[in-house]
Design a protein around this motif. Sequence first.
Motif, PDB file in Angstrom:
ATOM      1  N   LEU A 182       2.638  10.810  -9.313  1.00 28.13           N
ATOM      2  CA  LEU A 182       1.785  11.187 -10.445  1.00 28.13           C
ATOM      3  C   LEU A 182       1.129  12.542 -10.211  1.00 28.13           C
ATOM      4  O   LEU A 182       1.040  13.357 -11.139  1.00 28.13           O
ATOM      5  CB  LEU A 182       0.710  10.124 -10.684  1.00 28.13           C
ATOM      6  N   GLU A 183       0.680  12.788  -8.994  1.00 20.86           N
ATOM      7  CA  GLU A 183       0.001  14.049  -8.681  1.00 20.86           C
ATOM      8  C   GLU A 183       0.974  15.220  -8.564  1.00 20.86           C
ATOM      9  O   GLU A 183       0.667  16.332  -8.996  1.00 20.86           O
ATOM     10  CB  GLU A 183      -0.778  13.904  -7.371  1.00 20.86           C
TER      11      GLU A 183
ATOM     12  N   HIS B 283      -2.349   2.595 -15.286  1.00 24.66           N
ATOM     13  CA  HIS B 283      -2.905   3.612 -14.382  1.00 24.66           C
ATOM     14  C   HIS B 283      -2.438   5.012 -14.802  1.00 24.66           C
ATOM     15  O   HIS B 283      -3.229   5.953 -14.836  1.00 24.66           O
ATOM     16  CB  HIS B 283      -2.496   3.310 -12.939  1.00 24.66           C
ATOM     17  N   ALA B 284      -1.168   5.146 -15.127  1.00 28.84           N
ATOM     18  CA  ALA B 284      -0.642   6.439 -15.573  1.00 28.84           C
ATOM     19  C   ALA B 284      -1.270   6.847 -16.901  1.00 28.84           C
ATOM     20  O   ALA B 284      -1.618   8.020 -17.101  1.00 28.84           O
ATOM     21  CB  ALA B 284       0.873   6.379 -15.690  1.00 28.84           C
TER      22      ALA B 284
ATOM     23  N   GLU C 276       2.025   1.986  -3.472  1.00 30.89           N
ATOM     24  CA  GLU C 276       0.931   2.565  -4.259  1.00 30.89           C
ATOM     25  C   GLU C 276       0.734   4.032  -3.914  1.00 30.89           C
ATOM     26  O   GLU C 276       0.514   4.860  -4.796  1.00 30.89           O
ATOM     27  CB  GLU C 276      -0.360   1.787  -4.019  1.00 30.89           C
ATOM     28  N   THR C 277       0.822   4.365  -2.632  1.00 30.51           N
ATOM     29  CA  THR C 277       0.667   5.748  -2.189  1.00 30.51           C
ATOM     30  C   THR C 277       1.790   6.620  -2.749  1.00 30.51           C
ATOM     31  O   THR C 277       1.553   7.749  -3.201  1.00 30.51           O
ATOM     32  CB  THR C 277       0.626   5.821  -0.653  1.00 30.51           C
TER      33      THR C 277
ATOM     34  N   GLU D  87       0.834  -1.200   0.000  1.00 26.97           N
ATOM     35  CA  GLU D  87       0.000   0.000   0.000  1.00 26.97           C
ATOM     36  C   GLU D  87       0.871   1.253   0.000  1.00 26.97           C
ATOM     37  O   GLU D  87       0.555   2.248  -0.650  1.00 26.97           O
ATOM     38  CB  GLU D  87      -0.913  -0.013   1.227  1.00 26.97           C
TER      39      GLU D  87
ATOM     40  N   ARG E 299      -4.465   8.591 -16.761  1.00 27.97           N
ATOM     41  CA  ARG E 299      -4.342   9.985 -16.321  1.00 27.97           C
ATOM     42  C   ARG E 299      -3.624  10.838 -17.355  1.00 27.97           C
ATOM     43  O   ARG E 299      -3.330  12.002 -17.108  1.00 27.97           O
ATOM     44  CB  ARG E 299      -3.603  10.033 -15.001  1.00 27.97           C
TER      45      ARG E 299
ATOM     46  N   ALA F  26       0.960  -0.347 -13.394  1.00 28.86           N
ATOM     47  CA  ALA F  26       1.321   1.045 -13.101  1.00 28.86           C
ATOM     48  C   ALA F  26       1.253   1.884 -14.378  1.00 28.86           C
ATOM     49  O   ALA F  26       0.732   3.013 -14.366  1.00 28.86           O
ATOM     50  CB  ALA F  26       2.717   1.111 -12.485  1.00 28.86           C
TER      51      ALA F  26
ATOM     52  N   GLU G  50       1.103   7.216  -6.456  1.00 31.86           N
ATOM     53  CA  GLU G  50       0.055   8.232  -6.621  1.00 31.86           C
ATOM     54  C   GLU G  50       0.606   9.631  -6.347  1.00 31.86           C
ATOM     55  O   GLU G  50       0.309  10.580  -7.069  1.00 31.86           O
ATOM     56  CB  GLU G  50      -1.126   7.954  -5.686  1.00 31.86           C
ATOM     57  N   TYR G  51       1.411   9.759  -5.297  1.00 33.50           N
ATOM     58  CA  TYR G  51       2.020  11.039  -4.947  1.00 33.50           C
ATOM     59  C   TYR G  51       2.864  11.556  -6.115  1.00 33.50           C
ATOM     60  O   TYR G  51       2.791  12.726  -6.475  1.00 33.50           O
ATOM     61  CB  TYR G  51       2.870  10.887  -3.682  1.00 33.50           C
TER      62      TYR G  51
END
Length: 142
Positions: A23-24, A75-76, A16-17, A13, A79, A72, A20-21
């Motif tokens: 990507l953002e 997922h990217a 994954e976090t 997890e 976005r 991954a 995400e961080y």
Amino acid sequence: MDTRILVPIDESEQSETAFEYALETFPEASITVLHAIDPRELRTYGGVEGWIDMDELAAQRRAYAQRLVDEAREHADERGITLSTAVETGKPARTVVEFVKDNDIDHVVIGSHGRSGVSRVLLGSVAERVVRRSPVPVTIVR
């Protein structure tokens, strides 16, 4: 100048976090996800059913790692972010640091820890080792 970000990933997890961080926080950067297959996981083991073949185990780990980085990338893509992927075999912290040096990475974004329980005690903290050895800034995401 294009910023090059490396995000080491595993099945945790925290990983994954961190992904995400990245990507953002760095949507315009060149992001690479890296999964390191720990060679200690590729030993031949005996069990109730008999010996597990090392080559078979290595192939399974590589297929799993490829699936992880492909997920991954998907997922990217959703976005609108282009993502590079890599799968390497080696001790995770050392592999991350070597990848940074060999690929002109500017920044590492890593989860606080990817393992728990006995395996974390035996293997140590990959994030901690990367922070101590990395020649570039490291962001640890909890």
